[in-house]
Design a protein around this motif. Structure first.
Motif, PDB file in Angstrom:
ATOM      1  N   THR A   1     -12.405  -7.563   9.815  1.00 35.83           N
ATOM      2  CA  THR A   1     -11.693  -7.771  11.079  1.00 35.83           C
ATOM      3  C   THR A   1     -12.120  -6.801  12.166  1.00 35.83           C
ATOM      4  OG1 THR A   1      -9.885  -6.277  10.475  1.00 35.83           O
ATOM      5  CG2 THR A   1      -9.653  -8.593   9.835  1.00 35.83           C
ATOM      6  N   GLY A   2     -12.724  -5.670  11.787  1.00 39.90           N
ATOM      7  CA  GLY A   2     -13.112  -4.661  12.755  1.00 39.90           C
ATOM      8  C   GLY A   2     -11.950  -3.789  13.210  1.00 39.90           C
ATOM      9  N   ARG A   3     -10.793  -3.936  12.550  1.00 35.97           N
ATOM     10  CA  ARG A   3      -9.610  -3.158  12.901  1.00 35.97           C
ATOM     11  C   ARG A   3      -9.311  -2.145  11.813  1.00 35.97           C
ATOM     12  NH1 ARG A   3      -5.310  -7.616  13.402  1.00 35.97           N
ATOM     13  NH2 ARG A   3      -3.988  -5.789  13.192  1.00 35.97           N
ATOM     14  N   ARG A   4      -8.634  -1.080  12.197  1.00 36.60           N
ATOM     15  CA  ARG A   4      -8.168  -0.097  11.217  1.00 36.60           C
ATOM     16  C   ARG A   4      -6.816  -0.568  10.720  1.00 36.60           C
ATOM     17  NH1 ARG A   4     -10.454   4.334  10.219  1.00 36.60           N
ATOM     18  NH2 ARG A   4     -12.318   4.955  11.309  1.00 36.60           N
ATOM     19  N   GLN A   5      -6.733  -0.867   9.413  1.00 40.10           N
ATOM     20  CA  GLN A   5      -5.485  -1.359   8.854  1.00 40.10           C
ATOM     21  C   GLN A   5      -5.451  -1.129   7.353  1.00 40.10           C
ATOM     22  OE1 GLN A   5      -6.088  -5.419  10.197  1.00 40.10           O
ATOM     23  NE2 GLN A   5      -6.448  -6.093   8.110  1.00 40.10           N
ATOM     24  N   TRP A   6      -4.245  -1.070   6.832  1.00 39.88           N
ATOM     25  CA  TRP A   6      -4.054  -0.881   5.401  1.00 39.88           C
ATOM     26  C   TRP A   6      -3.898  -2.218   4.705  1.00 39.88           C
ATOM     27  CZ3 TRP A   6      -5.231   3.338   3.048  1.00 39.88           C
ATOM     28  CH2 TRP A   6      -5.107   4.556   3.690  1.00 39.88           C
TER      29      TRP A   6
ATOM     30  N   PHE B   1       0.808  -1.222   0.000  1.00 39.50           N
ATOM     31  CA  PHE B   1       0.000   0.000   0.000  1.00 39.50           C
ATOM     32  C   PHE B   1       0.838   1.267   0.000  1.00 39.50           C
ATOM     33  CE2 PHE B   1       0.505  -1.049   4.480  1.00 39.50           C
ATOM     34  CZ  PHE B   1       0.881   0.170   5.024  1.00 39.50           C
ATOM     35  N   VAL B   2       2.086   1.202   0.432  1.00 38.63           N
ATOM     36  CA  VAL B   2       2.918   2.403   0.521  1.00 38.63           C
ATOM     37  C   VAL B   2       3.159   3.006  -0.853  1.00 38.63           C
ATOM     38  CG1 VAL B   2       5.171   3.299   1.193  1.00 38.63           C
ATOM     39  CG2 VAL B   2       3.986   1.684   2.673  1.00 38.63           C
ATOM     40  N   GLY B   3       3.466   2.171  -1.830  1.00 36.71           N
ATOM     41  CA  GLY B   3       3.682   2.666  -3.188  1.00 36.71           C
ATOM     42  C   GLY B   3       2.442   3.295  -3.783  1.00 36.71           C
ATOM     43  N   VAL B   4       1.281   2.729  -3.475  1.00 40.42           N
ATOM     44  CA  VAL B   4       0.016   3.282  -3.981  1.00 40.42           C
ATOM     45  C   VAL B   4      -0.247   4.637  -3.347  1.00 40.42           C
ATOM     46  CG1 VAL B   4      -2.474   2.939  -4.106  1.00 40.42           C
ATOM     47  CG2 VAL B   4      -0.948   1.002  -4.436  1.00 40.42           C
ATOM     48  N   LEU B   5      -0.115   4.721  -2.036  1.00 39.60           N
ATOM     49  CA  LEU B   5      -0.388   5.978  -1.337  1.00 39.60           C
ATOM     50  C   LEU B   5       0.645   7.057  -1.659  1.00 39.60           C
ATOM     51  CD1 LEU B   5      -1.550   4.732   2.152  1.00 39.60           C
ATOM     52  CD2 LEU B   5      -2.941   5.672   0.320  1.00 39.60           C
ATOM     53  N   ALA B   6       1.855   6.648  -2.020  1.00 41.41           N
ATOM     54  CA  ALA B   6       2.898   7.627  -2.349  1.00 41.41           C
ATOM     55  C   ALA B   6       2.523   8.453  -3.570  1.00 41.41           C
ATOM     56  CB  ALA B   6       4.220   6.918  -2.582  1.00 41.41           C
ATOM     57  N   SER B   7       1.666   7.921  -4.423  1.00 41.29           N
ATOM     58  CA  SER B   7       1.260   8.645  -5.626  1.00 41.29           C
ATOM     59  C   SER B   7       0.160   9.668  -5.345  1.00 41.29           C
ATOM     60  CB  SER B   7       0.775   7.666  -6.691  1.00 41.29           C
ATOM     61  OG  SER B   7      -0.427   7.051  -6.263  1.00 41.29           O
ATOM     62  N   ALA B   8      -0.387   9.655  -4.148  1.00 44.55           N
ATOM     63  CA  ALA B   8      -1.492  10.552  -3.809  1.00 44.55           C
ATOM     64  C   ALA B   8      -0.984  11.799  -3.094  1.00 44.55           C
ATOM     65  CB  ALA B   8      -2.476   9.823  -2.899  1.00 44.55           C
ATOM     66  N   PRO B   9      -1.717  12.906  -3.229  1.00 45.74           N
ATOM     67  CA  PRO B   9      -1.355  14.094  -2.459  1.00 45.74           C
ATOM     68  C   PRO B   9      -1.528  13.825  -0.964  1.00 45.74           C
ATOM     69  CG  PRO B   9      -3.165  14.557  -3.996  1.00 45.74           C
ATOM     70  CD  PRO B   9      -2.850  13.112  -4.090  1.00 45.74           C
ATOM     71  N   ALA B  10      -0.681  14.411  -0.157  1.00 48.65           N
ATOM     72  CA  ALA B  10      -0.728  14.264   1.310  1.00 48.65           C
ATOM     73  C   ALA B  10      -0.639  12.800   1.725  1.00 48.65           C
ATOM     74  CB  ALA B  10      -1.976  14.914   1.876  1.00 48.65           C
ATOM     75  N   ALA B  11       0.286  12.079   1.110  1.00 44.79           N
ATOM     76  CA  ALA B  11       0.424  10.641   1.365  1.00 44.79           C
ATOM     77  C   ALA B  11       0.701  10.348   2.831  1.00 44.79           C
ATOM     78  CB  ALA B  11       1.527  10.060   0.490  1.00 44.79           C
ATOM     79  N   PHE B  12       1.565  11.133   3.469  1.00 45.82           N
ATOM     80  CA  PHE B  12       1.898  10.860   4.862  1.00 45.82           C
ATOM     81  C   PHE B  12       0.683  11.043   5.768  1.00 45.82           C
ATOM     82  CE2 PHE B  12       6.134  11.836   3.134  1.00 45.82           C
ATOM     83  CZ  PHE B  12       6.751  10.645   3.474  1.00 45.82           C
ATOM     84  N   GLU B  13      -0.166  11.996   5.454  1.00 41.34           N
ATOM     85  CA  GLU B  13      -1.376  12.203   6.256  1.00 41.34           C
ATOM     86  C   GLU B  13      -2.340  11.032   6.075  1.00 41.34           C
ATOM     87  OE1 GLU B  13      -1.826  14.573   8.523  1.00 41.34           O
ATOM     88  OE2 GLU B  13       0.227  15.136   8.040  1.00 41.34           O
ATOM     89  N   ARG B  14      -2.432  10.519   4.871  1.00 37.90           N
ATOM     90  CA  ARG B  14      -3.330   9.384   4.616  1.00 37.90           C
ATOM     91  C   ARG B  14      -2.857   8.128   5.329  1.00 37.90           C
ATOM     92  NH1 ARG B  14      -6.692   9.730  -0.583  1.00 37.90           N
ATOM     93  NH2 ARG B  14      -6.518  11.896  -1.127  1.00 37.90           N
ATOM     94  N   ILE B  15      -1.540   7.900   5.354  1.00 43.88           N
ATOM     95  CA  ILE B  15      -1.008   6.698   5.984  1.00 43.88           C
ATOM     96  C   ILE B  15      -1.341   6.675   7.471  1.00 43.88           C
ATOM     97  CG2 ILE B  15       1.154   5.560   6.667  1.00 43.88           C
ATOM     98  CD1 ILE B  15       2.225   6.243   3.894  1.00 43.88           C
ATOM     99  N   LYS B  16      -1.408   7.833   8.106  1.00 45.11           N
ATOM    100  CA  LYS B  16      -1.694   7.907   9.540  1.00 45.11           C
ATOM    101  C   LYS B  16      -3.126   7.489   9.889  1.00 45.11           C
ATOM    102  CE  LYS B  16       1.439  11.777  10.341  1.00 45.11           C
ATOM    103  NZ  LYS B  16       1.487  13.205  10.698  1.00 45.11           N
ATOM    104  N   ASP B  17      -4.021   7.528   8.887  1.00 46.57           N
ATOM    105  CA  ASP B  17      -5.435   7.250   9.151  1.00 46.57           C
ATOM    106  C   ASP B  17      -5.910   6.065   8.307  1.00 46.57           C
ATOM    107  OD1 ASP B  17      -8.002   7.551  10.153  1.00 46.57           O
ATOM    108  OD2 ASP B  17      -8.564   8.974   8.591  1.00 46.57           O
ATOM    109  N   PRO B  18      -5.581   4.824   8.709  1.00 49.14           N
ATOM    110  CA  PRO B  18      -6.000   3.668   7.912  1.00 49.14           C
ATOM    111  C   PRO B  18      -7.512   3.469   7.966  1.00 49.14           C
ATOM    112  CG  PRO B  18      -4.928   2.949   9.923  1.00 49.14           C
ATOM    113  CD  PRO B  18      -4.825   4.445   9.881  1.00 49.14           C
ATOM    114  N   PRO B  19      -8.081   2.936   6.895  1.00 48.69           N
ATOM    115  CA  PRO B  19      -9.526   2.697   6.878  1.00 48.69           C
ATOM    116  C   PRO B  19      -9.905   1.495   7.751  1.00 48.69           C
ATOM    117  CG  PRO B  19      -8.533   1.890   4.867  1.00 48.69           C
ATOM    118  CD  PRO B  19      -7.446   2.564   5.638  1.00 48.69           C
ATOM    119  N   LEU B  20     -11.167   1.428   8.113  1.00 49.59           N
ATOM    120  CA  LEU B  20     -11.680   0.319   8.911  1.00 49.59           C
ATOM    121  C   LEU B  20     -11.861  -0.904   8.016  1.00 49.59           C
ATOM    122  CD1 LEU B  20     -12.877  -0.672  11.630  1.00 49.59           C
ATOM    123  CD2 LEU B  20     -15.096   0.052  10.753  1.00 49.59           C
TER     124      LEU B  20
END
Length: 96
Positions: free
Chosen positions: A31-36, A8-27
């Motif tokens: 599993t009921g957990r927040r994870q990428w 997922f890091v390579g995918v998110l690196a192409s997006a604006p504000a990648a570091f901010e997105r990585i900090k907030d993984p989706p649910l």
């Protein structure tokens, strides 16, 4: 394992504000957990995922499989013969 990164890091690196997105993984609803995951990252940045999530994404994936008109007609006929019709009969309602 130095030098390797999660998919997922390579995918998110192409997006604006990648570091901010990585900090907030989706649910993850399974599993009921927040994870990428690879698909979660693709979904967040608007790319097509291997497993469609939304209704529109599912429709688009089906559309891609039914480029041939004959395949599209046969697929639609097979879907219409399932037992998931609202009236529970397994058959489409008769036209008026």
């Amino acid at each position: 394992m130095y030098g390797l990164e999660p998919p997922f890091v390579g995918v998110l690196a192409s997006a604006p504000a990648a570091f901010e997105r990585i900090k907030d993984p989706p649910l993850n609803e399974r599993t009921g957990r927040r994870q990428w995951s690879g698909d979660a990252a693709k979904w967040v940045v608007g790319w097509a995922t291997a497993t469609p999530v939304t209704v529109q994404a599912k429709v688009e994936s089906i559309r891609g499989l039914t480029v041939d008109e004959t395949v599209a007609v046969q697929g639609l006929a097979n879907c219409c013969n399932t037992r998931k019709w609202p009236c529970g009969t397994g058959k489409p309602r008769q036209p008026f």
